[in-house]
Design an enzyme around this catalytic site. Structure first.
Site, PDB file in Angstrom:
ATOM      1  N   ASP A 139     -21.402 -47.786 -26.204  1.00  0.00           N
ATOM      2  CA  ASP A 139     -20.828 -47.076 -25.052  1.00  0.00           C
ATOM      3  C   ASP A 139     -21.644 -45.819 -24.762  1.00  0.00           C
ATOM      4  OD1 ASP A 139     -19.112 -46.427 -23.009  1.00  0.00           O
ATOM      5  OD2 ASP A 139     -17.309 -46.386 -24.222  1.00  0.00           O
ATOM      6  N   CYS A 193     -19.913 -44.352 -18.587  1.00  0.00           N
ATOM      7  CA  CYS A 193     -19.974 -45.758 -18.195  1.00  0.00           C
ATOM      8  C   CYS A 193     -20.841 -45.836 -16.953  1.00  0.00           C
ATOM      9  CB  CYS A 193     -18.579 -46.306 -17.903  1.00  0.00           C
ATOM     10  SG  CYS A 193     -18.617 -47.990 -17.258  1.00  0.00           S
ATOM     11  N   ASN A 206     -17.500 -40.603 -24.568  1.00  0.00           N
ATOM     12  CA  ASN A 206     -16.262 -40.775 -25.333  1.00  0.00           C
ATOM     13  C   ASN A 206     -15.997 -39.507 -26.114  1.00  0.00           C
ATOM     14  OD1 ASN A 206     -17.379 -43.722 -25.281  1.00  0.00           O
ATOM     15  ND2 ASN A 206     -15.208 -43.844 -25.728  1.00  0.00           N
ATOM     16  N   HIS A 211      -8.983 -45.549 -26.490  1.00  0.00           N
ATOM     17  CA  HIS A 211     -10.409 -45.346 -26.202  1.00  0.00           C
ATOM     18  C   HIS A 211     -10.489 -44.277 -25.093  1.00  0.00           C
ATOM     19  CE1 HIS A 211     -14.563 -47.208 -25.469  1.00  0.00           C
ATOM     20  NE2 HIS A 211     -14.379 -46.558 -24.339  1.00  0.00           N
ATOM     21  N   HIS A 243     -12.375 -41.301 -23.005  1.00  0.00           N
ATOM     22  CA  HIS A 243     -13.528 -40.498 -22.596  1.00  0.00           C
ATOM     23  C   HIS A 243     -13.011 -39.078 -22.370  1.00  0.00           C
ATOM     24  CE1 HIS A 243     -16.653 -43.675 -22.071  1.00  0.00           C
ATOM     25  NE2 HIS A 243     -15.573 -44.423 -22.204  1.00  0.00           N
TER      26      HIS A 243
HETATM   27  P1  HMG Z   1     -23.242 -61.643 -12.338  1.00  0.00           P
HETATM   28  O1  HMG Z   1     -24.434 -61.199 -11.561  1.00  0.00           O
HETATM   29  O2  HMG Z   1     -21.961 -61.810 -11.603  1.00  0.00           O
HETATM   30  O3  HMG Z   1     -23.539 -62.952 -13.199  1.00  0.00           O
HETATM   31  O4  HMG Z   1     -23.028 -60.587 -13.500  1.00  0.00           O
HETATM   32  P2  HMG Z   1     -24.109 -64.348 -12.849  1.00  0.00           P
HETATM   33  O5  HMG Z   1     -23.449 -65.302 -13.788  1.00  0.00           O
HETATM   34  O6  HMG Z   1     -24.038 -64.615 -11.364  1.00  0.00           O
HETATM   35  O7  HMG Z   1     -25.673 -64.238 -13.282  1.00  0.00           O
HETATM   36  C1  HMG Z   1     -26.598 -63.450 -12.560  1.00  0.00           C
HETATM   37  C2  HMG Z   1     -27.839 -63.232 -13.413  1.00  0.00           C
HETATM   38  O8  HMG Z   1     -27.504 -62.529 -14.607  1.00  0.00           O
HETATM   39  C3  HMG Z   1     -28.494 -64.520 -13.883  1.00  0.00           C
HETATM   40  O9  HMG Z   1     -29.870 -64.237 -14.039  1.00  0.00           O
HETATM   41  C4  HMG Z   1     -27.892 -64.745 -15.229  1.00  0.00           C
HETATM   42  O10 HMG Z   1     -28.694 -65.527 -16.078  1.00  0.00           O
HETATM   43  C5  HMG Z   1     -27.822 -63.320 -15.762  1.00  0.00           C
HETATM   44  P3  HMG Z   1     -30.952 -64.574 -12.885  1.00  0.00           P
HETATM   45  O11 HMG Z   1     -30.773 -66.051 -12.638  1.00  0.00           O
HETATM   46  O12 HMG Z   1     -30.569 -63.742 -11.693  1.00  0.00           O
HETATM   47  O13 HMG Z   1     -32.251 -64.181 -13.508  1.00  0.00           O
HETATM   48  N1  HMG Z   1     -26.755 -63.147 -16.757  1.00  0.00           N
HETATM   49  C6  HMG Z   1     -26.940 -62.615 -17.979  1.00  0.00           C
HETATM   50  N2  HMG Z   1     -28.031 -62.136 -18.607  1.00  0.00           N
HETATM   51  C7  HMG Z   1     -27.860 -61.687 -19.860  1.00  0.00           C
HETATM   52  N3  HMG Z   1     -26.675 -61.667 -20.506  1.00  0.00           N
HETATM   53  C8  HMG Z   1     -25.553 -62.128 -19.909  1.00  0.00           C
HETATM   54  C9  HMG Z   1     -25.673 -62.626 -18.588  1.00  0.00           C
HETATM   55  N4  HMG Z   1     -24.765 -63.144 -17.720  1.00  0.00           N
HETATM   56  C10 HMG Z   1     -25.448 -63.449 -16.610  1.00  0.00           C
HETATM   57  N5  HMG Z   1     -24.380 -62.095 -20.559  1.00  0.00           N
HETATM   58  C11 HMG Z   1     -22.250 -59.825 -15.638  1.00  0.00           C
HETATM   59  C12 HMG Z   1     -21.957 -60.703 -14.422  1.00  0.00           C
HETATM   60  C13 HMG Z   1     -20.947 -59.675 -16.404  1.00  0.00           C
HETATM   61  C14 HMG Z   1     -23.282 -60.487 -16.498  1.00  0.00           C
HETATM   62  C15 HMG Z   1     -22.767 -58.450 -15.144  1.00  0.00           C
HETATM   63  O14 HMG Z   1     -21.874 -57.944 -14.226  1.00  0.00           O
HETATM   64  C16 HMG Z   1     -22.969 -57.497 -16.264  1.00  0.00           C
HETATM   65  O15 HMG Z   1     -23.829 -57.650 -17.130  1.00  0.00           O
HETATM   66  N6  HMG Z   1     -22.172 -56.390 -16.307  1.00  0.00           N
HETATM   67  C17 HMG Z   1     -22.319 -55.435 -17.379  1.00  0.00           C
HETATM   68  C18 HMG Z   1     -21.357 -54.370 -17.224  1.00  0.00           C
HETATM   69  C19 HMG Z   1     -21.395 -53.438 -18.410  1.00  0.00           C
HETATM   70  O16 HMG Z   1     -22.050 -53.689 -19.408  1.00  0.00           O
HETATM   71  N7  HMG Z   1     -20.657 -52.319 -18.271  1.00  0.00           N
HETATM   72  C20 HMG Z   1     -20.549 -51.370 -19.309  1.00  0.00           C
HETATM   73  C21 HMG Z   1     -19.716 -51.848 -20.455  1.00  0.00           C
HETATM   74  S1  HMG Z   1     -17.956 -51.773 -20.118  1.00  0.00           S
HETATM   75  C22 HMG Z   1     -17.521 -50.157 -20.537  1.00  0.00           C
HETATM   76  O17 HMG Z   1     -18.373 -49.344 -20.816  1.00  0.00           O
HETATM   77  C23 HMG Z   1     -16.057 -49.815 -20.623  1.00  0.00           C
HETATM   78  C24 HMG Z   1     -15.546 -49.712 -22.054  1.00  0.00           C
HETATM   79  O18 HMG Z   1     -16.291 -48.758 -22.798  1.00  0.00           O
HETATM   80  C25 HMG Z   1     -14.062 -49.321 -22.061  1.00  0.00           C
HETATM   81  C26 HMG Z   1     -13.750 -48.094 -21.185  1.00  0.00           C
HETATM   82  O19 HMG Z   1     -14.341 -47.015 -21.394  1.00  0.00           O
HETATM   83  O20 HMG Z   1     -12.907 -48.263 -20.304  1.00  0.00           O
HETATM   84  C27 HMG Z   1     -15.658 -51.062 -22.790  1.00  0.00           C
HETATM   85 MG    MG Z   2     -15.937 -46.638 -22.731  1.00  0.00          MG
END
Ligand code: HMG
Ligand code: MG
Length: 305
Positions: free
Chosen positions: A16, A240, A249, A207, A209
């Site tokens: 995070d 984030c 956090n 959790h 922040h």
């Molecule tokens: P998308 O664009 O809707 O996915 O993203 P897609 O299935 O249409 O795929 C598009 C492209 O992404 C394709 O590649 C896939 O192969 C690739 P292309 O053909 O264009 O070359 N792809 C991936 N590559 C690697 N790993 C994967 C993956 N999936 C698809 N797993 C997706 C959907 C969820 C992947 C995207 O929106 C994403 O990666 N989001 C990440 C968001 C993120 O990490 N946010 C931060 C973490 S959450 C947070 O911090 C909150 C938390 O701390 C709690 C809080 O504080 O509240 C947990």
């Molecule tokens: Mg977080």
């Protein structure tokens, strides 16, 4: 309400925290940080996320981090798995715990994972199925449990609804995220009162922040509600990428100082966490956000040299 006798600290700094850094953080620095945190006695050190590197470039070295890590017995190194593609990569990397992440806000769900809340639950089903086939525990996150950067205040019943959906899918625990750090104890209490109608306290983590400096008092409120798993980030790293303005956090060392003061057992060594905080702060070339790390610097760092 009595406070828990012991608390599990769940470290999220390497994930995070570092997911939000503008400058590239070298893989060896990430690995060294994770190893220092595990050596400090933290039982969970969330190591990386198997998300799209186009969305979150800082986590693009996920497989390498997992491969290089010298894992300690008894320590878990969870990783984020947003979909089946991420889960398959996490399996390949031998990650021992996975985490799926949903939101209580529709707008945040769209910005963060590019789908609605209902679509995200459907997307998580094959992730859970794969995990269960390999006996891998899966944690759930719910973001925006009191407020959302796009929708404003979030009703507690929405948080309860998503929490229930995640528990029904089969997660072992749900971490309730105040993603933008806008909560105050009364809001956390109202949210938990709603969630505790559908979940047990031992199925929940908090959790927070720390954008508005309310994280510690909010965590204390969660402890009063029986929550005994607390997420925190060494040196208060992070934010984030899809929640502009959100600070890191709550710092692990700040939470630990409070828990030590309250006589609550964690098994985590405070000076060792402070050393890890200064290691990453010096590497990133800025002081830790944490007051405890700054207050203890002289004691644990300067007197050593
Ligand atoms: P998308 O664009 O809707 O996915 O993203 P897609 O299935 O249409 O795929 C598009 C492209 O992404 C394709 O590649 C896939 O192969 C690739 P292309 O053909 O264009 O070359 N792809 C991936 N590559 C690697 N790993 C994967 C993956 N999936 C698809 N797993 C997706 C959907 C969820 C992947 C995207 O929106 C994403 O990666 N989001 C990440 C968001 C993120 O990490 N946010 C931060 C973490 S959450 C947070 O911090 C909150 C938390 O701390 C709690 C809080 O504080 O509240 C947990
Ligand atoms: Mg977080």
């Amino acid at each position: 309400m009595t406070l828990p006798a012991s608390v599990t600290l769940y470290e999220v700094g390497p994930r995070d925290g570092l997911q939000n850094e503008l400058a590239t953080v070298a893989t060896e620095v990430k690995v060294a940080l994770i190893e220092k945190l595990a050596a400090a006695g933290l039982p969970f050190v969330e190591a990386t996320s198997f998300v799209s590197a186009k969305w979150v470039p800082q986590m693009g070295d996920n497989a390498e981090v997992m491969a290089r890590l010298n894992r300690r017995a008894g320590v878990h190194y969870p990783v984020l798995t947003p979909n089946l593609k991420g889960a398959e990569a996490a399996l390949q990397a031998n990650a021992d715990t996975w985490a799926i992440f949903a939101a209580a806000s529709e707008a945040f769900s769209q910005k963060n994972i590019n789908c609605s809340i209902a679509e995200s639950i459907a997307r998580f089903k094959p992730v859970i199925d794969l995990a269960q086939a390999h006996h891998i525990p899966v944690r759930g996150y719910v973001s925006c449990v009191v407020g959302c950067p796009y929708e404003g205040e979030i009703a507690p019943r929405k948080v309860a609804h998503v929490t229930q959906a995640l528990l029904e899918l089969g997660v072992y625990e749900v971490s309730l995220g105040d993603t933008v750090g806008v909560g105050a104890p009364n809001k956390i209490a109202a949210m938990l009162d709603a969630v505790l109608k559908i979940a047990r306290a031992d199925q929940l983590a908090i959790h927070c922040h720390d954008t508005y400096g309310q994280a510690l008092v909010n965590i204390h409120e969660a402890l009063r509600h029986g929550v005994a798993v607390v997420d925190a980030s060494v040196a208060g790293l992070g934010g984030c990428p899809y929640a502009a303005g959100a600070a890191g956090n709550v710092a692990t060392e700040d939470v630990l100082y409070m828990l030590n003061g309250l006589g609550i057992h964690t098994g985590v060594d405070l000076p060792a966490v402070v050393k890890a905080a200064w290691y990453i702060a010096d590497t990133l070339k800025r002081p830790p956000a944490s007051k405890v790390a700054r207050a203890m610097k002289d004691k644990v760092i300067n007197q050593e040299t």
